[in-house]
Every structure is written in C-alpha cells, then in structure tokens.
Design an enzyme around this catalytic site. Sequence first.
Site, PDB file in Angstrom:
ATOM      1  N   HIS A  17       0.665  -0.938  -0.062  1.00  0.00           N
ATOM      2  CA  HIS A  17      -0.062  -0.451   0.115  1.00  0.00           C
ATOM      3  C   HIS A  17       0.108   1.313   0.036  1.00  0.00           C
ATOM      4  O   HIS A  17       1.009   2.045   0.868  1.00  0.00           O
ATOM      5  CB  HIS A  17      -0.950  -0.047   1.301  1.00  0.00           C
ATOM      6  CG  HIS A  17      -2.260   1.157   1.419  1.00  0.00           C
ATOM      7  ND1 HIS A  17      -3.182   1.425   1.393  1.00  0.00           N
ATOM      8  CD2 HIS A  17      -1.692   2.564   0.822  1.00  0.00           C
ATOM      9  CE1 HIS A  17      -4.303   2.082   2.096  1.00  0.00           C
ATOM     10  NE2 HIS A  17      -3.068   2.918   1.337  1.00  0.00           N
ATOM     11  N   HIS A  19       1.344   4.769  -2.700  1.00  0.00           N
ATOM     12  CA  HIS A  19       0.590   5.488  -3.413  1.00  0.00           C
ATOM     13  C   HIS A  19       1.575   6.689  -4.045  1.00  0.00           C
ATOM     14  O   HIS A  19       2.798   7.349  -3.307  1.00  0.00           O
ATOM     15  CB  HIS A  19      -0.074   6.727  -3.271  1.00  0.00           C
ATOM     16  CG  HIS A  19      -0.875   6.550  -2.375  1.00  0.00           C
ATOM     17  ND1 HIS A  19      -2.525   6.397  -2.972  1.00  0.00           N
ATOM     18  CD2 HIS A  19      -1.915   5.175  -1.557  1.00  0.00           C
ATOM     19  CE1 HIS A  19      -2.917   5.182  -2.324  1.00  0.00           C
ATOM     20  NE2 HIS A  19      -2.427   4.917  -1.234  1.00  0.00           N
ATOM     21  N   HIS A 197      -9.398   1.256  -1.091  1.00  0.00           N
ATOM     22  CA  HIS A 197      -9.461   1.545   0.383  1.00  0.00           C
ATOM     23  C   HIS A 197     -10.967   1.935   0.325  1.00  0.00           C
ATOM     24  O   HIS A 197     -12.121   1.881  -0.098  1.00  0.00           O
ATOM     25  CB  HIS A 197      -9.444   2.941   0.216  1.00  0.00           C
ATOM     26  CG  HIS A 197      -7.618   2.998  -0.325  1.00  0.00           C
ATOM     27  ND1 HIS A 197      -7.065   2.637  -1.067  1.00  0.00           N
ATOM     28  CD2 HIS A 197      -6.922   3.844   0.546  1.00  0.00           C
ATOM     29  CE1 HIS A 197      -5.192   3.932  -1.213  1.00  0.00           C
ATOM     30  NE2 HIS A 197      -5.810   4.271  -0.547  1.00  0.00           N
ATOM     31  N   GLU A 200     -11.052   2.797   6.024  1.00  0.00           N
ATOM     32  CA  GLU A 200     -10.290   4.200   6.625  1.00  0.00           C
ATOM     33  C   GLU A 200     -10.923   4.674   7.674  1.00  0.00           C
ATOM     34  O   GLU A 200     -10.975   4.796   8.822  1.00  0.00           O
ATOM     35  CB  GLU A 200      -9.237   4.799   5.467  1.00  0.00           C
ATOM     36  CG  GLU A 200      -8.044   5.653   5.902  1.00  0.00           C
ATOM     37  CD  GLU A 200      -7.702   6.552   4.619  1.00  0.00           C
ATOM     38  OE1 GLU A 200      -8.169   6.459   3.513  1.00  0.00           O
ATOM     39  OE2 GLU A 200      -6.402   6.772   4.546  1.00  0.00           O
ATOM     40  N   ASP A 278       1.407   3.793   3.053  1.00  0.00           N
ATOM     41  CA  ASP A 278       0.712   4.576   2.227  1.00  0.00           C
ATOM     42  C   ASP A 278       1.461   6.039   1.659  1.00  0.00           C
ATOM     43  O   ASP A 278       1.603   5.842   0.257  1.00  0.00           O
ATOM     44  CB  ASP A 278      -0.590   5.314   3.303  1.00  0.00           C
ATOM     45  CG  ASP A 278      -2.168   5.945   2.529  1.00  0.00           C
ATOM     46  OD1 ASP A 278      -1.937   5.395   1.731  1.00  0.00           O
ATOM     47  OD2 ASP A 278      -2.096   6.362   4.012  1.00  0.00           O
ATOM     48  N   ASP A 279       1.845   7.001   2.045  1.00  0.00           N
ATOM     49  CA  ASP A 279       2.374   8.200   1.897  1.00  0.00           C
ATOM     50  C   ASP A 279       3.193   8.446   2.489  1.00  0.00           C
ATOM     51  O   ASP A 279       3.443   9.442   3.194  1.00  0.00           O
ATOM     52  CB  ASP A 279       1.447   9.109   1.400  1.00  0.00           C
ATOM     53  CG  ASP A 279       0.090   8.814   0.793  1.00  0.00           C
ATOM     54  OD1 ASP A 279      -0.177   9.166  -0.768  1.00  0.00           O
ATOM     55  OD2 ASP A 279      -1.041   8.484   1.208  1.00  0.00           O
TER      56      ASP A 279
HETATM   57  N1  ADE Z   1      -4.402   8.493  -2.193  1.00  0.00           N
HETATM   58  C1  ADE Z   1      -3.417   8.779  -1.554  1.00  0.00           C
HETATM   59  N2  ADE Z   1      -3.333   8.482  -0.278  1.00  0.00           N
HETATM   60  C2  ADE Z   1      -4.838   7.838   0.487  1.00  0.00           C
HETATM   61  C3  ADE Z   1      -5.388   7.993   1.559  1.00  0.00           C
HETATM   62  N3  ADE Z   1      -4.671   7.487   2.776  1.00  0.00           N
HETATM   63  N4  ADE Z   1      -6.644   7.569   1.597  1.00  0.00           N
HETATM   64  C4  ADE Z   1      -7.625   7.632   0.056  1.00  0.00           C
HETATM   65  N5  ADE Z   1      -6.367   7.641  -0.760  1.00  0.00           N
HETATM   66  C5  ADE Z   1      -5.338   8.176  -1.046  1.00  0.00           C
HETATM   67 ZN    ZN Z   2      -4.163   4.969   0.423  1.00  0.00          ZN
END
Ligand code: ADE
Ligand code: ZN
Length: 339
Positions: A17, A19, A197, A200, A278-279
């Site tokens: 996971h 991005h 997703h 969350e 994630d990011d």
């Molecule tokens: N795009 C990038 N990170 C995300 C996240 N945590 N949830 C939904 N969309 C995303």
């Molecule tokens: Zn994500």
Amino acid sequence: MTQQEALIRALPKVELHLHIEGSLEPEMMFELARRNGIKLPYDSVEAVREAYDFDNLQSFLDLYYAGAGVLITEQDFYDLTWAYLKRCEADKVVHTEIFFDPQTHTDRGIAFETVLNGIRRALKDGNEKLRISSRLIMSFLRHLSEEEGFKTLEMARPYLEEIDGIGLDSSELGHPPSKFERLFAECKALGLPRVAHAGEEGPPEYVWEAIKLLDVCRIDHGVRALEDEKLVESLAETRLPLTVCPYSNVKLKVFDRLADHNLRDLLAKGLCATVNSDDPAYFGGYVQENYLGCARELKLSVEEILQLVKNGFEACWLEEGERGWWMGECDIIAEKFIA
Ligand code: ADE
Ligand code: ZN
C-alpha cells in the site's frame, strides 16, 4: 537495539500500500519545481514539512494533489519511482505493489503514457539493478464520477499488459464502493485483480461493499472493520488481507496516537493484517519505520512481527512458489530471535 528492532531490520519485507505520488519528498518537490519552472507556494523545504499537519484525509489530499503538480515529464515520474525504490532497498523491501493515480495527472494535461512509461521504466530498473520485484496498480479517484473512471480505463486500454491491478482511492466519505460497481465489473472482465481503500474513514459497510460489489482481493486500510463483528469473522475466515498503514492513520487522525492503533487486535483476531506506509513523504515514515514504531508503541512480540511480515508475503501477488520461499526465509531468520 531490542530483539524486535533487530528482527524487523533483518527480515525481508513487502509493501502493498504505497501511492507513488505520496513518496514525493519536499526536497524532490523543490528540485522538480525548479526543473519545470513551477513556482511553489512555499519558501523552503522546512515550510513544506510544517504544512504537513492534517485534520483528516481531505486536508491531506488537498496538499497531496497540489504537490503532484510538479510532476511533468517521464523523467520526473522515473526519478520519483527510483527514489522510492532506493528507500525500499534500504528497508529490505524485496517486493512492492504500488499505486499510481493517472487522473491526478491526465486531468492537468499530462499524457497517460508519460506517467506510465516513467514509473514502469524505474520499476524495471529496480528489478534488474536492485533485485526488487514489483507490481503496478492503477487507482481510480473516487471523488470523480464513474464515467470519468471509464474514460481513464479507455486511456489505459492499450497498456493493460503493463497494469497489474486496479485500485480505488481518494476521499472516502460520501463515495462508497457501490459508486464504482460497473467500472470494477468491467475491470474484472478484463482479468484485472482489484483492491479498494475502504474502512479508513468510512464505515464497515464500505468494506462489505468493496468485497461484495467490487469483488476485491484485498482491502486497503480496513481498520474500521473491527467495529463489525460479522465482518471480522468473515475476514478471519477468508484471510482477505488488510493493507494497514499505521503512521498514515495517526497523521490523518483515524487514531489519536500510535499506541491506540488496533493493529494488534486485528492480528489477534486472525486477520491477515499487513504493515505499509501509504504516503511516506507526507506521514513521516517508510515501511520499516512503520514496523519499528508499531513494535515500540504497541509492544509487539517477535512472533507478532514475524506474523505481520509473513502476512505481507501471503497477501502479495507473487507466484505461490516465490511467496512460500520468502516465508521460509523469514522463518529461518526469525528462528534466532524466538526463544
Ligand atoms: N490517496 C493517497 N493516500 C490516500 C489515502 N490514505 N486514502 C485515500 N486516498 C489516498
Ligand atoms: Zn492509501
């Protein structure tokens, strides 16, 4: 160094996971802005980092989409992906399955091919030069319409050989999986595996919808599944994986503190929970740091760490033989740490 930390550093790991646009570090954002003649609304790298103080998913997404505006050329997408793969190498990530959001780029006039070619070329180099295997997941933005998603699928059609799966991301609340039922059915008919997703910020019903209506093989995040006992039972029985992102959940206020995260409970209930970043450029830690933070704050045992890492291999899209081989490697390494 604790036993737990040493084990985390020693084990081969996967990431499921991530991005790729969320791995854009402020330093690279400035470098690409300079290269492409773009003026950023920040004076310094420090000012960018200071802006990364989020109230929820949407407040993060606003900055994330703005930041992606510096990505223009194929080389930009290559450099972004290559920098991430170098971080994988440092973290002993041997396999990664990454998302890209084509609509974030095509909607500002960047060709689909430019994005895809840059990322793909870096992944190929990662495989050849760093021995990191990978998969690429094309993610639809759920705040846009299903019709927009169909247009993106049309753009992707000549390149489907280079796309390993389909995802669904962006603003979750108010955009349930059911909105994309027809689009995902079309992707299924094309033979593309699907993830989404869900759970969350959104309720457990969204996780049910992702499973029943989109026929996903993994849930991204899914931490709110714990609120629904029947869902937990079902996830434990099917071992449908959750790609959990602990640092992200804290940064986006899904949990107040890492110590409050439910990762350990998910594991204890027999779910196939995995650890991911994630990011990472926005949330302050790549995948190994997510493991280390959880081990510290949730007081994970060496057995729990081994289970999480092996869950990653169980959940990934490598061939079964390869997955089994890596799990065997994990067991061999972990033997020294288990009393
Ligand atoms: N795009 C990038 N990170 C995300 C996240 N945590 N949830 C939904 N969309 C995303
Ligand atoms: Zn994500």
